[in-house]
Design an enzyme around this catalytic site. Structure first.
Site, PDB file in Angstrom:
ATOM      1  N   ASP A  17       0.860  -1.181   0.000  1.00  0.00           N
ATOM      2  CA  ASP A  17       0.000   0.000   0.000  1.00  0.00           C
ATOM      3  C   ASP A  17       0.901   1.237   0.000  1.00  0.00           C
ATOM      4  O   ASP A  17       2.137   1.124   0.103  1.00  0.00           O
ATOM      5  CB  ASP A  17      -0.891  -0.048   1.249  1.00  0.00           C
ATOM      6  CG  ASP A  17      -1.744   1.189   1.411  1.00  0.00           C
ATOM      7  OD1 ASP A  17      -2.422   1.574   0.454  1.00  0.00           O
ATOM      8  OD2 ASP A  17      -1.716   1.780   2.510  1.00  0.00           O
ATOM      9  N   ALA A  19      -0.035   5.258   1.431  1.00  0.00           N
ATOM     10  CA  ALA A  19      -0.131   6.080   2.646  1.00  0.00           C
ATOM     11  C   ALA A  19      -0.303   5.206   3.878  1.00  0.00           C
ATOM     12  O   ALA A  19      -1.172   4.339   3.935  1.00  0.00           O
ATOM     13  CB  ALA A  19      -1.293   7.059   2.534  1.00  0.00           C
ATOM     14  N   ALA A  51     -13.200  10.369   9.932  1.00  0.00           N
ATOM     15  CA  ALA A  51     -12.641  10.292   8.584  1.00  0.00           C
ATOM     16  C   ALA A  51     -11.775   9.059   8.400  1.00  0.00           C
ATOM     17  O   ALA A  51     -11.666   8.527   7.288  1.00  0.00           O
ATOM     18  CB  ALA A  51     -11.832  11.547   8.281  1.00  0.00           C
ATOM     19  N   MET A  55     -10.844   3.958   6.016  1.00  0.00           N
ATOM     20  CA  MET A  55      -9.558   4.009   5.328  1.00  0.00           C
ATOM     21  C   MET A  55      -9.236   2.678   4.674  1.00  0.00           C
ATOM     22  O   MET A  55      -9.464   1.614   5.225  1.00  0.00           O
ATOM     23  CB  MET A  55      -8.443   4.399   6.296  1.00  0.00           C
ATOM     24  CG  MET A  55      -8.405   5.886   6.617  1.00  0.00           C
ATOM     25  SD  MET A  55      -8.194   6.923   5.149  1.00  0.00           S
ATOM     26  CE  MET A  55      -6.559   6.415   4.613  1.00  0.00           C
ATOM     27  N   LYS A  59     -11.308   6.448  -2.769  1.00  0.00           N
ATOM     28  CA  LYS A  59     -11.760   7.700  -2.158  1.00  0.00           C
ATOM     29  C   LYS A  59     -13.247   7.982  -2.414  1.00  0.00           C
ATOM     30  O   LYS A  59     -13.937   8.516  -1.537  1.00  0.00           O
ATOM     31  CB  LYS A  59     -10.889   8.872  -2.636  1.00  0.00           C
ATOM     32  CG  LYS A  59      -9.401   8.680  -2.334  1.00  0.00           C
ATOM     33  CD  LYS A  59      -9.150   8.132  -0.931  1.00  0.00           C
ATOM     34  CE  LYS A  59      -7.680   7.855  -0.676  1.00  0.00           C
ATOM     35  NZ  LYS A  59      -7.450   7.016   0.523  1.00  0.00           N
ATOM     36  N   HIS A  62     -14.948   5.751  -0.090  1.00  0.00           N
ATOM     37  CA  HIS A  62     -14.715   6.261   1.261  1.00  0.00           C
ATOM     38  C   HIS A  62     -15.765   7.314   1.631  1.00  0.00           C
ATOM     39  O   HIS A  62     -16.317   7.293   2.736  1.00  0.00           O
ATOM     40  CB  HIS A  62     -13.305   6.859   1.323  1.00  0.00           C
ATOM     41  CG  HIS A  62     -12.827   7.205   2.688  1.00  0.00           C
ATOM     42  ND1 HIS A  62     -11.651   6.720   3.213  1.00  0.00           N
ATOM     43  CD2 HIS A  62     -13.344   8.001   3.660  1.00  0.00           C
ATOM     44  CE1 HIS A  62     -11.473   7.194   4.431  1.00  0.00           C
ATOM     45  NE2 HIS A  62     -12.494   7.983   4.725  1.00  0.00           N
ATOM     46  N   ARG A 167     -10.649  -1.902  -3.458  1.00  0.00           N
ATOM     47  CA  ARG A 167     -10.766  -2.702  -2.250  1.00  0.00           C
ATOM     48  C   ARG A 167     -12.184  -2.653  -1.671  1.00  0.00           C
ATOM     49  O   ARG A 167     -12.867  -1.659  -1.846  1.00  0.00           O
ATOM     50  CB  ARG A 167      -9.790  -2.157  -1.190  1.00  0.00           C
ATOM     51  CG  ARG A 167      -8.352  -2.148  -1.625  1.00  0.00           C
ATOM     52  CD  ARG A 167      -7.562  -1.245  -0.709  1.00  0.00           C
ATOM     53  NE  ARG A 167      -6.160  -1.191  -1.120  1.00  0.00           N
ATOM     54  CZ  ARG A 167      -5.339  -0.212  -0.784  1.00  0.00           C
ATOM     55  NH1 ARG A 167      -5.774   0.798  -0.046  1.00  0.00           N
ATOM     56  NH2 ARG A 167      -4.088  -0.235  -1.159  1.00  0.00           N
ATOM     57  N   ASP A 193      -1.855  -1.161   5.829  1.00  0.00           N
ATOM     58  CA  ASP A 193      -2.175  -0.649   7.165  1.00  0.00           C
ATOM     59  C   ASP A 193      -3.675  -0.558   7.404  1.00  0.00           C
ATOM     60  O   ASP A 193      -4.098   0.015   8.416  1.00  0.00           O
ATOM     61  CB  ASP A 193      -1.544   0.742   7.374  1.00  0.00           C
ATOM     62  CG  ASP A 193      -2.186   1.803   6.494  1.00  0.00           C
ATOM     63  OD1 ASP A 193      -2.788   2.754   7.034  1.00  0.00           O
ATOM     64  OD2 ASP A 193      -2.104   1.678   5.258  1.00  0.00           O
TER      65      ASP A 193
END
Length: 276
Positions: A17, A19, A51, A55, A59, A62, A167, A193
């Site tokens: 990944d 970030a 927020a 994750m 986006k 999200h 994902r 992460d």
């Protein structure tokens, strides 16, 4: 010193990944900008903690997930008298993208140990793939910055690259398999992460490694991580690790700097005929 395995190597690739895994230690760039995009687009306030909850998703997805969040969703309905719509998602997304492109450079530092890890993996003949919830427009900017710092994966698949989606589906990870000409998905390791990122790897048939102390669930800055004593680190590990274990991660480590020993363990499992 990097541990050396005595088994015959079978691994072909590690898929990282971005970030929270390889750059932006606490994954602050995307999370803070979700807060800012909601505020800019609609004058609607969400917290950094809220927020962070979705994750790992693309986006667009999200933003959709935040509209369905048990805390955020009801507040949105109270303020606007209706649920978050697809038009609302589009408007927030259109606010998000330029903010992300503008600010991603401020969060482009490599996580300690990431660059030397990749260099060692390449010396061992492993290929380096990557997947991300960032759209391509953001990644073009981020990859230019990390290339100057010495990190450029052999392939990068973005959330908006594939018609199938992102994902927790397997599609981005499997696109890496195709681009890298990998012989078997069981010869790949997905490192992430986030829980959706672990699901991506599992759904693709790969070994998976979750990160407990870097990234979004821990939410630490690099300085907070470096200044934390062992008791503080243990507390965060005990909070985050069960999330990854429940998601099915094969291994959980602190940061990517701890990956070499895990790769040896995976090689040993492969040598015994085990698969993810």
């Amino acid at each position: 010193m990097t541990p050396i395995s005595t088994t015959k190597p079978q691994l072909e690739a590690v898929i990282f990944d971005w970030a929270g895994t390889m750059v932006d230690f606490g994954s602050f760039a995307p999370t803070q900008i979700f807060v800012d995009a909601f505020a800019q687009a609609y004058g609607f306030n969400i917290s950094l903690e809220e927020a962070r909850r979705p994750m790992g998703l693309g986006k667009w997805q999200h933003i959709e997930a935040l509209g369905q969040d048990p805390d955020v969703g009801p507040r949105w309905i109270t303020q606007f008298g209706r649920p978050l719509s697809q038009d609302d998602v589009r408007h927030i997304y259109e606010a998000f993208i330029p903010l992300q492109v503008e600010r991603v450079g401020a969060h482009s530092d490599l996580i300690p140990g990431a660059l030397s890890l990749v260099q060692d993996l390449r010396k061992q003949g492993l290929k380096i793939g990557s997947t991300t919830g960032y759209p391509r427009e953001v990644m073009n900017r981020l990859m230019a910055l990390t290339a100057d710092k010495g990190y450029l994966p052999d392939c990068t698949i973005c959330a908006d690259d594939l018609a199938a989606g992102s994902r927790p589906g397997p599609w981005m990870a499997l696109a890496c398999v195709q681009d890298l000409h990998i012989g078997a998905v069981s010869h790949c390791v997905k490192v992430d992460d986030t829980v959706p990122g672990i699901a991506e790897g599992l759904n693709a048939g790969m070994w998976t490694v979750g990160l407990a102390l870097s990234g979004s669930p821990a939410g630490w800055t690099l300085a907070e991580f470096e200044n934390a004593d062992e008791d503080e680190r243990r507390t965060v590990r005990e909070r985050v690790t069960p999330m990854f274990e429940a998601a099915g991660a094969h291994f959980v480590i602190d940061t990517v700097a701890d990956l070499p020993a895990v790769l040896i363990a995976i090689e040993e499992r492969l040598a015994m005929g085990l698969r993810p």
